[in-house]
Each structure stands twice: as structure tokens, then as C-alpha cells.
Enzyme design. Structure first.
Site, short mmCIF file in Angstrom:
data_model
loop_
_atom_site.label_atom_id
_atom_site.label_comp_id
_atom_site.label_asym_id
_atom_site.label_seq_id
_atom_site.Cartn_x
_atom_site.Cartn_y
_atom_site.Cartn_z
N TYR A 234 0.82 -1.21 0.00
CA TYR A 234 0.00 0.00 0.00
C TYR A 234 0.86 1.27 0.00
CZ TYR A 234 -4.03 2.89 0.03
OH TYR A 234 -4.94 3.83 -0.37
N LYS A 243 -0.94 8.26 -3.68
CA LYS A 243 -1.41 9.00 -2.50
C LYS A 243 -0.42 10.11 -2.12
CE LYS A 243 -5.41 7.03 -1.74
NZ LYS A 243 -6.59 7.77 -2.23
P1 NAI Z 1 -15.70 3.40 -3.48
O1 NAI Z 1 -15.33 2.40 -4.51
O2 NAI Z 1 -16.71 3.03 -2.47
O3 NAI Z 1 -16.22 4.77 -4.18
C1 NAI Z 1 -15.70 5.23 -5.37
C2 NAI Z 1 -16.59 6.31 -5.97
O4 NAI Z 1 -15.97 6.81 -7.15
C3 NAI Z 1 -17.99 5.82 -6.40
O5 NAI Z 1 -18.93 6.84 -6.14
C4 NAI Z 1 -17.83 5.65 -7.92
O6 NAI Z 1 -19.04 5.78 -8.64
C5 NAI Z 1 -16.90 6.80 -8.21
N1 NAI Z 1 -16.16 6.67 -9.46
C6 NAI Z 1 -15.23 5.75 -9.80
N2 NAI Z 1 -14.75 5.99 -11.04
C7 NAI Z 1 -15.39 7.10 -11.49
C8 NAI Z 1 -15.34 7.86 -12.68
N3 NAI Z 1 -14.52 7.55 -13.67
N4 NAI Z 1 -16.17 8.92 -12.79
C9 NAI Z 1 -17.02 9.27 -11.80
N5 NAI Z 1 -17.09 8.59 -10.65
C10 NAI Z 1 -16.30 7.52 -10.49
O7 NAI Z 1 -14.33 3.84 -2.82
P2 NAI Z 1 -13.91 4.39 -1.37
O8 NAI Z 1 -13.27 3.29 -0.63
O9 NAI Z 1 -15.00 5.18 -0.77
O10 NAI Z 1 -12.73 5.36 -1.81
C11 NAI Z 1 -12.85 6.76 -1.92
C12 NAI Z 1 -11.53 7.40 -1.55
O11 NAI Z 1 -11.23 7.08 -0.18
C13 NAI Z 1 -10.34 6.87 -2.37
O12 NAI Z 1 -9.46 7.93 -2.62
C14 NAI Z 1 -9.70 5.86 -1.43
O13 NAI Z 1 -8.34 5.67 -1.69
C15 NAI Z 1 -9.91 6.58 -0.11
N6 NAI Z 1 -9.76 5.73 1.09
C16 NAI Z 1 -10.34 4.49 1.16
C17 NAI Z 1 -10.13 3.69 2.28
C18 NAI Z 1 -10.75 2.33 2.40
O14 NAI Z 1 -10.31 1.56 3.25
N7 NAI Z 1 -11.76 2.01 1.64
C19 NAI Z 1 -9.32 4.15 3.41
C20 NAI Z 1 -8.84 5.50 3.28
C21 NAI Z 1 -9.03 6.24 2.13
#
Ligand code: NAI
Ligand code: NA
Length: 396
Positions: A234, A243
Site C-alpha cells: 500500500y 497517495k
Molecule cells: P468506493 O469504490 O466506495 O467509491 C468510489 C466512488 O468513485 C464511487 O462513487 C464511484 O461511482 C466513483 N467513481 C469511480 N470511477 C469514477 C469515474 N470515472 N467517474 C465518476 N465517478 C467515479 O471507494 P472508497 O473506498 O469510498 O474510496 C474513496 C476514496 O477514499 C479513495 O481515494 C480511497 O483511496 C480513499 N480511502 C479508502 C479507504 C478504504 O479503506 N476504503 C481508506 C482511506 C481512504
């Protein structure tokens, strides 16, 4: 039709509209139960349909009475085929927002494209004038670059050395050794293209130039750090380089926003089960150990608890916004707690297929995973016919 979960690899091919609705309602009720936040009033959430982005939209609307515009990339339903969960989540959000008298409109399309940026700006101009908060919460495996047209693919690989450690297949509960060979230089560059800060800056440049950011507007993107055991894949791997880039971009955007007195922040969030994180090797084993320990301590949070705390205890307090030595907001503080991490590291060493159900929260992992697709919610009759063809009214 009667909708059941159909798993393939790390994804579930089906999703349940009623279950997704219940998920959204539960999150709304949580936010309401925590009381009003003196927070944002007009919010754009990029990546608004699942995970942290959806939680941000819900907290903005139901914690702070904000009008919200959501951008996401989701699959609409087709005959005999359910929509992707983010589609049903967003439908439920719209329904609840309308009931509460809150403005909500959404754009379904590729956020990396110039076209979607333009559509979003036009919508803000027409309906809201300006926004005072922009949440950037995209998680995507690919990005078509809007200038070069190149399709970049992100990879989850270590840099330099081959990585070998334990992982778990959370469907079967089998703990095994996974070996990942190191990435190439192009892999790093591609991953930075997809998950780094360039698109975030393109968004804020476009919004700023169009005059749709209010005086003092903030923008927040999400990052992750995590423990030593996941570091090679990661934080010190390809995704970690992205990141780093995202975090550095916050400072550039803050400079751009100086003329409106605005600021950009990165918030480091907790490891959680989302569609994005389930696909990363090693992370599911870490999460199942982490959940067990944090639940026992009473410090476990999901996306909605994390974001409600981000708004109420970091972004919108009466004081300044607390940041770490690198300028980042930290809501991964309870995850990174020394005692918690020490326990995870010890359990990690002894984790096997046989003992994981006891020492880890494999059931919690599985149930969170099913929840992502609208399955496993109390109060939903899964044996009943559900209408998969429901549509989001007014979706752009
Ligand atoms: P997720 O997969 O639940 O949400 C992703 C979102 O992005 C969705 O709304 C999807 O429709 C949208 N999306 C994806 N490709 C797209 C595109 N081309 N155009 C428009 N919308 C698009 O992901 P999550 O886990 O909520 O991740 C969000 C952020 O949080 C990321 O930057 C991730 O690295 C960060 N994060 C996640 C953690 C985890 O453990 N899940 C921990 C800390 C940070
Ligand atoms: Na999200």
C-alpha cells in the site's frame, strides 16, 4: 424479481435496491442522531455514490442541511439485470433528500472527462451559483486522460522487491501466502495518473476559473496510510505513490485557492470494507483483525461514523482544522492507536485459516461486504419480489 447475491471473485454481480435504500436510511439516521453540524451549505461530491463519498454526501445533507450535487460512475438497471449498488444508493439518497426538502441532483458519467466537469459547472451555475465544499472521493482502476486520450490503468504492486505475506480469501476464509512481483516504472506512472492528484487539481482549476467556488471554499480528498504489514503493497507500493502525489497536490490547490481564501485538505481515513479496498491483497486480512480489536475496544467506525466525525470534529469546529506534521487531517487516529496496532501485529503473525474466525472478525468483513451491495440488512424482505428497474429521476 427476487434478487440474491451472486459473487464472482472480489465483486458481487447483483445488488438489491431495497437493501441499498436501507443502507442509506441507516446512514441518514446515524447522522441525524449525532445532531446538527454548523457545516457546508452547498456541496459538490465527486465519487458520491458509495463508500466515503456517499457518507460525505449524507453528512453534508442530513447533518448540515446542505444542497448537494453528486458525480459518480454507476450502471443503470437493464431488463433482468440489477443496477450497480451506487446507482440504487443514489436513488435512495435523492428520495430521502426530496422528502426532507433538500436540493439533490446527480451526474452519472466519467468524472475524469472534460465533459462531466463542464456539465457539473453548468449545473452549479444554473441551480446553486457556487459551492462552498468540494469532496473528492474517486476510487477507480482506470482513467482516460482528458488531454492525451491515453487510458491509464492503476496497479496494486510493490516497488523494488517481490512481496510475500499472508492474505485471506474472505469468501472462503482461507488464509494463504500471496506473492506479488514488483511493478515497472510505467506501473507507477500509470497509478499516479489514475489515483494521484492531477484530476483533483483539474477539477478545482475548472471550478475556480468558472467562478463557482464560494469565498473561503474548501476541498477535501481522501487518503490512507495504514500499518507496517500492508506498507509494501500500500503506502510504499504503487498506490502509495499516487497517495503521495494526491497529498502534495493539496498544497498546490491551496495556493490556487488563495485568491478566494479557500483551502485544500487531504484527510487520512480508516481502512474499511468498500468495493475499492476488497480488491487489494493483504488488506482484507488486516481489516478482519483490525475490526475484531476495534470492536472489542468500542472504537470501530464505518464510513458514515468516520465522515460524521471528520465534519463535526475536524472541518467544522469553531477552532482551526487540526492537521499532522505533513498538513493532513487524521481520522485514522483510532486505527493507528499504538495499542491497537500492537495487537494487530501480534495476531497477524499467528493468523491461520483455522484460527481466523476466532482471532479475526471474518464475519464482520463478510457482512460489510454483502452490505455494500444491499444484502444482509435487517428490515428488508429479501424473499419478496423487488423492482430492479427503478430509476433516478432527473439524473444527468
Ligand atoms: P468506493 O469504490 O466506495 O467509491 C468510489 C466512488 O468513485 C464511487 O462513487 C464511484 O461511482 C466513483 N467513481 C469511480 N470511477 C469514477 C469515474 N470515472 N467517474 C465518476 N465517478 C467515479 O471507494 P472508497 O473506498 O469510498 O474510496 C474513496 C476514496 O477514499 C479513495 O481515494 C480511497 O483511496 C480513499 N480511502 C479508502 C479507504 C478504504 O479503506 N476504503 C481508506 C482511506 C481512504
Ligand atoms: Na466514495
Amino acid at each position: 424479481m427476487i434478487i440474491e447475491p451472486r459473487m464472482r471473485g472480489f465483486i458481487c454481480l447483483t445488488s438489491h435496491p431495497k437493501g441499498c435504500e436501507q443502507s442509506v436510511i441507516n446512514q441518514i439516521n446515524y447522522v441525524k442522531s449525532k445532531g446538527a453540524i454548523d457545516g457546508p451549505k452547498k456541496v459538490l461530491v465527486i465519487g458520491a455514490s458509495t463508500g466515503f463519498g456517499l457518507a460525505s454526501r449524507i453528512t453534508s445533507a442530513f447533518g448540515s442541511n446542505a444542497a448537494t450535487i453528486g458525480v459518480f460512475f454507476e450502471k443503470a438497471p437493464a431488463a433482468g439485470k440489477t443496477a450497480s449498488p451506487g446507482y440504487y444508493n443514489s436513488l435512495a439518497f435523492h428520495t430521502q433528500a426530496e422528502k426532507a426538502g433538500l436540493y439533490a441532483k446527480s451526474i452519472n458519467g466519467d468524472a475524469f472527462s472534460n465533459e462531466v466537469k463542464k456539465q457539473t459547472i453548468d449545473l452549479i451555475k444554473a441551480d446553486l451559483g457556487q459551492v462552498d465544499l468540494v469532496i473528492y472521493s474517486l476510487a477507480s482502476p482506470v482513467r482516460q486522460h482528458p488531454v492525451t486520450g491515453v487510458l491509464h490503468r492503476s496497479v496494486l504492486k510493490p516497488i523494488g522487491d517481490t512481496f510475500s505475506d499472508k492474505t485471506v480469501d474472505f469468501h472462503t476464509g482461507i488464509v494463504s501466502e500471496v506473492t506479488i512481483t514488483p511493478c515497472s516504472d510505467e506501473d507507477i506512472a500509470n497509478t499516479v495518473q489514475v489515483m494521484g492528484g492531477e484530476d483533483w487539481k483539474m477539477w478545482t482549476d475548472a471550478l475556480l476559473n468558472a467562478g463557482v467556488l464560494a469565498e473561503g471554499a474548501m476541498t477535501v480528498a481522501y487518503s490512507y496510510i495504514g500499518p507496517d504489514v500492508t506498507e509494501p503493497v500500500y503506502r510504499k507500493g504503487t498506490i502509495g505513490m499516487a497517495k503521495e502525489h494526491l497529498e502534495a497536490t493539496a498544497f498546490e490547490i491551496t495556493e490556487d485557492l488563495a485568491k478566494i481564501g479557500g483551502k485544500a485538505f487531504v484527510s487520512v481515513n480508516k481502512a474499511l470494507v468498500t468495493q475499492a479496498s476488497s480488491a487489494i491483497p493483504v488488506i482484507p486480512l488486516y481489516i478482519s483483525l483490525l475490526y475484531k480489536i476495534m470492536k472489542a475496544k468500542g472504537s470501530h467506525e464505518g464510513c458514515i461514523e468516520q465522515i460524521q466525525r471528520l465534519y463535526s470534529e475536524r472541518l467544522y469546529t469553531n477552532g482551526g482544522i487540526p492537521v499532522d506534521e505533513k498538513g493532513r487531517i487524521r481520522i485514522d487516529d483510532w486505527e493507528m492507536d499504538e495499542a491497537v496496532q500492537k495487537e494487530v501485529a501480534e495476531l497477524w503473525k499467528g493468523a491461520t485459516t483455522e484460527n481466523l474466525p476466532t482471532i479475526g472478525d471474518l464475519n464482520g468483513y463478510k457482512s460489510d461486504f454483502l452490505n455494500l451491495f444491499g444484502f444482509g440488512f435487517e428490515g428488508v424482505d429479501y424473499a419478496a419480489e423487488a423492482n430492479e428497474m427503478v430509476e433516478i429521476p432527473g439524473l444527468i
